[in-house]
Design a protein around this motif. Structure first.
Motif, PDB file in Angstrom:
ATOM      1  N   LEU A   1       0.832  -1.207   0.000  1.00  0.00           N
ATOM      2  CA  LEU A   1       0.000   0.000   0.000  1.00  0.00           C
ATOM      3  C   LEU A   1       0.866   1.257   0.000  1.00  0.00           C
ATOM      4  N   ARG A   2       1.949   1.229   0.757  1.00  0.00           N
ATOM      5  CA  ARG A   2       2.842   2.391   0.828  1.00  0.00           C
ATOM      6  C   ARG A   2       3.459   2.672  -0.540  1.00  0.00           C
ATOM      7  N   SER A   3       3.738   1.613  -1.283  1.00  0.00           N
ATOM      8  CA  SER A   3       4.367   1.797  -2.597  1.00  0.00           C
ATOM      9  C   SER A   3       3.418   2.440  -3.603  1.00  0.00           C
ATOM     10  N   TYR A   4       2.104   2.323  -3.367  1.00  0.00           N
ATOM     11  CA  TYR A   4       1.137   2.914  -4.292  1.00  0.00           C
ATOM     12  C   TYR A   4       1.140   4.438  -4.218  1.00  0.00           C
ATOM     13  N   ALA A   5       1.480   4.978  -3.057  1.00  0.00           N
ATOM     14  CA  ALA A   5       1.567   6.436  -2.864  1.00  0.00           C
ATOM     15  C   ALA A   5       0.251   7.163  -3.138  1.00  0.00           C
ATOM     16  N   ASN A   6      -0.874   6.473  -2.919  1.00  0.00           N
ATOM     17  CA  ASN A   6      -2.163   7.139  -3.137  1.00  0.00           C
ATOM     18  C   ASN A   6      -3.083   7.089  -1.922  1.00  0.00           C
ATOM     19  N   ILE A   7      -2.646   6.403  -0.861  1.00  0.00           N
ATOM     20  CA  ILE A   7      -3.476   6.235   0.334  1.00  0.00           C
ATOM     21  C   ILE A   7      -2.653   6.597   1.563  1.00  0.00           C
ATOM     22  N   HIS A   8      -3.178   7.507   2.393  1.00  0.00           N
ATOM     23  CA  HIS A   8      -2.516   7.871   3.649  1.00  0.00           C
ATOM     24  C   HIS A   8      -2.647   6.708   4.632  1.00  0.00           C
ATOM     25  N   LEU A   9      -1.528   6.276   5.205  1.00  0.00           N
ATOM     26  CA  LEU A   9      -1.512   5.128   6.110  1.00  0.00           C
ATOM     27  C   LEU A   9      -1.144   5.565   7.522  1.00  0.00           C
ATOM     28  N   HIS A  10      -1.995   5.180   8.468  1.00  0.00           N
ATOM     29  CA  HIS A  10      -1.859   5.553   9.874  1.00  0.00           C
ATOM     30  C   HIS A  10      -1.819   4.251  10.675  1.00  0.00           C
ATOM     31  N   LEU A  11      -0.696   3.938  11.317  1.00  0.00           N
ATOM     32  CA  LEU A  11      -0.554   2.714  12.106  1.00  0.00           C
ATOM     33  C   LEU A  11      -0.570   3.039  13.599  1.00  0.00           C
ATOM     34  N   ASP A  12      -1.073   2.099  14.398  1.00  0.00           N
ATOM     35  CA  ASP A  12      -1.228   2.323  15.838  1.00  0.00           C
ATOM     36  C   ASP A  12      -0.450   1.304  16.658  1.00  0.00           C
ATOM     37  N   LEU A  13       0.139   1.787  17.768  1.00  0.00           N
ATOM     38  CA  LEU A  13       0.747   0.952  18.801  1.00  0.00           C
ATOM     39  C   LEU A  13       0.138   1.337  20.149  1.00  0.00           C
ATOM     40  N   ILE A  14       0.104   0.387  21.101  1.00  0.00           N
ATOM     41  CA  ILE A  14      -0.402   0.683  22.444  1.00  0.00           C
ATOM     42  C   ILE A  14       0.676   0.367  23.473  1.00  0.00           C
ATOM     43  N   VAL A  15       0.980   1.324  24.326  1.00  0.00           N
ATOM     44  CA  VAL A  15       1.907   1.144  25.448  1.00  0.00           C
ATOM     45  C   VAL A  15       1.131   0.569  26.630  1.00  0.00           C
ATOM     46  N   GLY A  16       1.711  -0.447  27.276  1.00  0.00           N
ATOM     47  CA  GLY A  16       1.125  -0.943  28.520  1.00  0.00           C
ATOM     48  C   GLY A  16       0.367  -2.238  28.400  1.00  0.00           C
ATOM     49  N   LEU A  17       0.480  -2.917  27.269  1.00  0.00           N
ATOM     50  CA  LEU A  17      -0.203  -4.202  27.106  1.00  0.00           C
ATOM     51  C   LEU A  17       0.528  -5.284  27.901  1.00  0.00           C
ATOM     52  N   PRO A  18      -0.158  -6.357  28.273  1.00  0.00           N
ATOM     53  CA  PRO A  18       0.460  -7.412  29.072  1.00  0.00           C
ATOM     54  C   PRO A  18       1.702  -8.004  28.410  1.00  0.00           C
ATOM     55  N   TYR A  19       2.707  -8.292  29.234  1.00  0.00           N
ATOM     56  CA  TYR A  19       3.948  -8.976  28.865  1.00  0.00           C
ATOM     57  C   TYR A  19       4.897  -8.123  28.030  1.00  0.00           C
ATOM     58  N   GLU A  20       4.525  -6.904  27.661  1.00  0.00           N
ATOM     59  CA  GLU A  20       5.404  -6.099  26.805  1.00  0.00           C
ATOM     60  C   GLU A  20       6.221  -5.145  27.667  1.00  0.00           C
ATOM     61  N   THR A  21       7.496  -5.463  27.835  1.00  0.00           N
ATOM     62  CA  THR A  21       8.419  -4.611  28.580  1.00  0.00           C
ATOM     63  C   THR A  21       8.810  -3.401  27.740  1.00  0.00           C
ATOM     64  N   TYR A  22       9.586  -2.509  28.359  1.00  0.00           N
ATOM     65  CA  TYR A  22      10.071  -1.333  27.632  1.00  0.00           C
ATOM     66  C   TYR A  22      10.862  -1.756  26.397  1.00  0.00           C
ATOM     67  N   GLU A  23      11.761  -2.727  26.595  1.00  0.00           N
ATOM     68  CA  GLU A  23      12.593  -3.168  25.478  1.00  0.00           C
ATOM     69  C   GLU A  23      11.752  -3.860  24.404  1.00  0.00           C
ATOM     70  N   ARG A  24      10.775  -4.678  24.840  1.00  0.00           N
ATOM     71  CA  ARG A  24       9.950  -5.389  23.858  1.00  0.00           C
ATOM     72  C   ARG A  24       9.018  -4.435  23.110  1.00  0.00           C
ATOM     73  N   PHE A  25       8.548  -3.390  23.793  1.00  0.00           N
ATOM     74  CA  PHE A  25       7.781  -2.370  23.089  1.00  0.00           C
ATOM     75  C   PHE A  25       8.644  -1.716  22.023  1.00  0.00           C
ATOM     76  N   GLY A  26       9.928  -1.510  22.330  1.00  0.00           N
ATOM     77  CA  GLY A  26      10.843  -0.927  21.354  1.00  0.00           C
ATOM     78  C   GLY A  26      10.943  -1.771  20.099  1.00  0.00           C
ATOM     79  N   ARG A  27      10.886  -3.087  20.246  1.00  0.00           N
ATOM     80  CA  ARG A  27      10.936  -3.956  19.062  1.00  0.00           C
ATOM     81  C   ARG A  27       9.653  -3.810  18.246  1.00  0.00           C
ATOM     82  N   SER A  28       8.504  -3.727  18.916  1.00  0.00           N
ATOM     83  CA  SER A  28       7.249  -3.495  18.197  1.00  0.00           C
ATOM     84  C   SER A  28       7.309  -2.168  17.451  1.00  0.00           C
TER      85      SER A  28
END
Length: 579
Positions: free
Chosen positions: A313-340
């Motif tokens: 989709l990004r390669s098409y360059a015709n649609i604005h793409l908005h992705l979401d992440l959530i801080v504070g989900l179970p089992y996700e440490t600071y370092e593991r959030f960094g990988r996400s």
């Protein structure tokens, strides 16, 4: 009986879809229904005075995490000046603990739980006729000094019975606000942080009805229609014909959808490549790329398909793409959030939103908060402060990182500079933004707002502080300033001085040469040239770098064109510039 439906929006530009549904659904029983929208930035006494002027017999108030405290205070004030007016609350903030709300707030007479169209209709019928309300499902009410809760949150099973919520008059009033719409209710997923997990199944409005509704918006030349369907592309038989219909329209309207990227198939992806630029905008909630986290919150993600489809989709360059992440989900440490974070950052969406978990009333994750050691705000918005995997200090650092990230990446002002900075950090974007967050906090920059021009200065200072190549940084910042849409020209950047003025003048007077780059060019006046174009000489070849090449020292002349809807730039060959 006059009915006033109101809410306090988070911002002036927001509008309430729910109130307009209620108004249209309940018109048969009460023709005199007025919708009023305020914002949480309005003064309580100003709102109270405006309500008093209407002198309604019934007031319905929509309650959400951003307005619940203010709404309950307002309800108390209304009861003081209009003691005979019935006050009805509805919305997610009161649907899951109605008895507790009514016991604590004597001004509240009724609470409508869940989807309110049918429940409010029956309540207004009873109030009109003077009959009792004991048989109304989904209603909390007072009886002989105690609170009675009759059933739980309701849903409307047949959406075809709900009228279209907007009128021509609404369109005039909402000209400068966001228009919300839904083509379905419910969600096929059961994410435990979301209230959609409290109900099962997805219900759809009839497609023919949705087509007519879209034609209404297009006829009114609406700038953007924001679909609030929880997962718009849950059912291909519903969403794909609608996308095809919208793609065929001759309009300037942008349509925003929340989608699951991993369930887009090749047929749909091929179609999306042909959609007119700017017609669609996608919000894709990834939330995490850590499998144990996803399993705990009952979310199904096929990360490899998400990455593949987003890159396509990004390669098409015709649609604005908005992705979401959530801080504070179970089992996700600071370092593991960094990988996400790095996983999503590598996809280079137009916007990457870092949200913070809110333990909403009625959500599964709130019910199991003790299992993961959640510490969160007691009052709305119930935002996470810490859990077994993140300390409060780490949450706070991520809050500052979010602010810095919004000022830099999400602002869209620094694409070249940030690409170089991430390269300087060996591709570890999370570490870069973590260092930027530390720099931000050390200087107290998180304590006040900043102009776009000042952020350019902070990025330059950050590079000097970390002993990164200052000359390259300034050249990249200069390019970003010229390529951006804000017209920001920070004075400290190394702009071309008098040394190139005569060369630029000769270039603009040579129409034959200029037409190699601007086929329709015709010299008119220096004022027109200054407004529509800009030539800058750089000491590095930035377009070559952005195209995937190495960043090399090479004097490069770039022509920026501002005469079209989008800013364009191109390299001017040295022999055409007299070099």
């Amino acid at each position: 009986m006059k009915v006033l439906l109101l809410t306090l929006n988070a911002k002036y530009i927001h509008s309430s879809l729910a109130l307009r549904y209620l108004r249209e659904y309940c018109r048969p029983v009460c023709a005199d229904i007025v919708v009023k929208e305020y914002s949480i930035n309005n003064g309580l006494l100003d709102i109270l005075g405006d309500i008093y002027r209407e002198k309604p017999g019934v007031i319905g108030m929509a309650c959400y995490i951003w307005n619940i405290e203010m709404t309950l205070t307002l309800a108390g004030l209304i009861k003081k000046v209009l003691p005979d007016t019935a006050i009805v609350l509805g919305g997610p903030e009161v649907s899951y603990d109605p008895a507790e709300v009514m016991v604590s707030h004597a001004a509240v007479d009724y609470i409508v739980q869940g989807e309110g169209e049918e429940t409010l209709y029956r309540l207004l019928c009873s109030l009109q006729s003077g009959k009792g309300v004991a048989q109304i499902e989904g209603l909390a009410y007072r009886h002989e000094g105690r609170v009675v809760v009759n059933g739980g949150p309701q849903i409307v099973h047949d959406l075809s019975c709900i009228p279209f919520p907007y009128s021509d008059e609404d369109m005039a009033q909402l000209a400068d606000k966001i228009i919300y719409y839904e083509s379905s209710r419910g969600c096929p997923f059961s994410c435990q942080y979301c209230l959609s997990s409290a109900t099962t199944g997805v219900r759809f409005f009839p497609l023919e009805r949705v087509y007519r509704d879209m034609e209404f918006f297009i006829r009114h030349d609406v700038k953007q229609v924001k679909f609030v369907d929880r997962t718009f592309n849950a059912k291909k038989e519903h969403y794909f014909p609608l996308w095809q219909f919208l793609a065929r329209q001759n309009c300037r309207t942008n349509f925003h959808f929340e989608i699951a990227a991993d369930i887009l198939d090749d047929e749909v992806l091929a179609f999306l490549a042909q959609v007119p630029p700017g017609r669609f905008q996608f919000e894709i909630g990834v939330q995490s790329t850590y499998e144990p986290t996803l399993a705990e919150i009952k979310r199904r993600n096929d990360w490899s398909r998400i990455a593949r489809n987003v890159l396509k989709l990004r390669s098409y360059a015709n649609i604005h793409l908005h992705l979401d992440l959530i801080v504070g989900l179970p089992y996700e440490t600071y370092e593991r959030f960094g990988r996400s974070f790095n996983d999503l950052y590598a996809l280079q969406p137009h916007m990457l939103q870092i949200g913070f978990l809110k333990l909403l009333k009625g959500s599964g994750i709130r019910q199991r908060a003790g299992q993961h050691g959640y510490v969160f705000m007691d009052t709305a918005p119930y935002q996470v402060l810490a859990n077994n995997y993140l300390t409060y200090g780490e949450v706070r650092k991520l809050q500052i990182l979010e602010e810095v990230f919004n000022q830099t990446y999400n602002s869209g002002r620094f694409p070249a500079t940030l690409r170089w900075l991430v390269d300087c950090y060996s591709g570890d974007a999370f570490r870069l933004y973590g260092d930027l967050a530390s720099y931000w906090e050390e200087r107290g920059l998180n304590s006040f707002s900043h102009s776009a021009k000042s952020v350019f200065g902070y990025v330059a200072e950050f590079c000097r502080y970390h002993r990164l190549n200052d000359a390259i940084c300034l050249q990249l910042l200069k390019f970003d300033a010229l390529a951006g849409e804000g017209g920001v020209r920070p004075e400290f950047l190394p702009w071309n001085g008098d040394e190139w003025e005569q060369v630029k003048t000769r270039f603009w007077r040579d129409e034959a040469t200029v037409r190699r780059y601007l086929p329709d060019y015709c010299f008119t006046s220096w004022r027109e040239i200054k407004r529509n174009y800009h030539i800058e000489v750089f000491e590095i070849n930035i377009p070559h770098y952005l195209a995937g090449g190495e960043l090399r020292e090479e004097r490069t002349v770039i022509l920026f064109c501002y005469a079209q809807d989008r800013i364009n730039y191109q390299i001017v060959q040295p022999h055409d510039f007299g070099m």
